[in-house]
Design an enzyme around this catalytic site. Structure first.
Site, mmCIF file in Angstrom:
data_model
loop_
_atom_site.group_PDB
_atom_site.id
_atom_site.type_symbol
_atom_site.label_atom_id
_atom_site.label_comp_id
_atom_site.label_asym_id
_atom_site.label_seq_id
_atom_site.Cartn_x
_atom_site.Cartn_y
_atom_site.Cartn_z
ATOM 1 N N ASP A 1 4.716 6.121 -4.386
ATOM 2 C CA ASP A 1 3.922 6.205 -5.612
ATOM 3 C C ASP A 1 2.575 6.858 -5.418
ATOM 4 O OD1 ASP A 1 3.325 3.658 -4.103
ATOM 5 O OD2 ASP A 1 1.701 3.621 -5.573
ATOM 6 N N ASP B 1 4.154 -1.384 -1.789
ATOM 7 C CA ASP B 1 3.212 -1.672 -2.880
ATOM 8 C C ASP B 1 3.144 -0.504 -3.859
ATOM 9 O OD1 ASP B 1 1.266 -4.156 -1.741
ATOM 10 O OD2 ASP B 1 2.292 -2.966 -0.237
ATOM 11 N N ASP C 1 8.253 3.255 0.151
ATOM 12 C CA ASP C 1 6.977 2.557 0.202
ATOM 13 C C ASP C 1 7.194 1.174 -0.406
ATOM 14 O OD1 ASP C 1 4.098 2.240 0.403
ATOM 15 O OD2 ASP C 1 4.059 2.557 -1.768
#
Length: 222
Positions: free
Chosen positions: A177, A16, A14
């Protein structure tokens, strides 16, 4: 290397909240878009809880917060266009690379892993951000939230990356995240590794049931 990388060939990241902390720049763009509509400005903590499902959902959540109800279509269209303008003009002014990100990517590439980027951020913003941090050359494929018909938590982008890379899903890893990264990874049959410091709507990432939680990206190559 982390034990769960044994026998794996492709690692999807990922962006961001995983490789970069982009919330400060996102906050500026969202705030300016809302002020243009005569609405109050959110805080950085507000925006941190809204990130994860792509730019359109981010703006919709911001408008819903500001209005106390879901926005009408015309207001959304105006605010979304303003957000894209402001964020596109300055996507890297306040954004930072997380500690250990570059060394992890370097170590994984040197170890022979295929690295891909799968984010829900609109595709148009990926290259400027990666170029700014000198990360463009690490990834063989970069997918944004609008690159395919579906985005995370759908497994479609992950399965597409595996297919393009010629790698079976059970030889792939998803590193992210948020619950959307973990859900997409599980649905695609990837091993899932979660980071606790990113953006997960205020929820502990452990609740999403990843295969493992790592404190930092440095643990991937420890």
């Amino acid at each position: 290397m982390h034990p769960l990388l044994d026998g794996k060939r492709l690692i999807a990241f990922d962006l961001d909240g995983t490789l970069i902390d982009s919330v400060p720049d996102l906050t500026v763009a969202v705030a300016r878009a809302l002020v243009d509509q005569g609405l109050p400005m959110p805080t950085t903590d507000d925006v941190r809880h809204w990130v994860g499902n792509g730019a359109a959902v981010l703006v919709e959540r911001a408008l819903t917060w500001a209005k106390g109800m879901p926005p009408e279509a015309m207001l959304f269209d105006r605010a979304y266009a303003a957000f894209l303008h402001y964020y596109g003009a300055a996507p890297n002014q306040l954004t930072s690379l997380y500690p250990g990100a570059r060394s992890a990517l370097t170590g994984l590439r040197q170890a022979g892993y295929t690295l891909v980027l799968i984010t829900n951020k609109p595709e148009r913003f990926i290259v400027p951000i990666l170029d700014h941090f000198g990360l463009q050359g690490y990834f063989t494929l970069c997918l944004g939230g609008d690159s395919l018909a579906e985005k995370k938590p759908s497994p479609v982008p992950l399965l597409h990356a595996a297919q393009v890379g010629g790698v079976a899903p059970d030889a792939c890893v998803m590193v992210g995240d948020s619950r959307h990264d973990i859900a997409a990874g599980k649905a695609a049959g990837f091993v899932t590794l979660a980071l606790p410091y990113g953006y997960n709507h205020g929820e502990p990432i452990e609740e999403s049931g990843p295969d493992a939680v790592i404190a930092s990206l440095a643990e991937l190559i420890a």
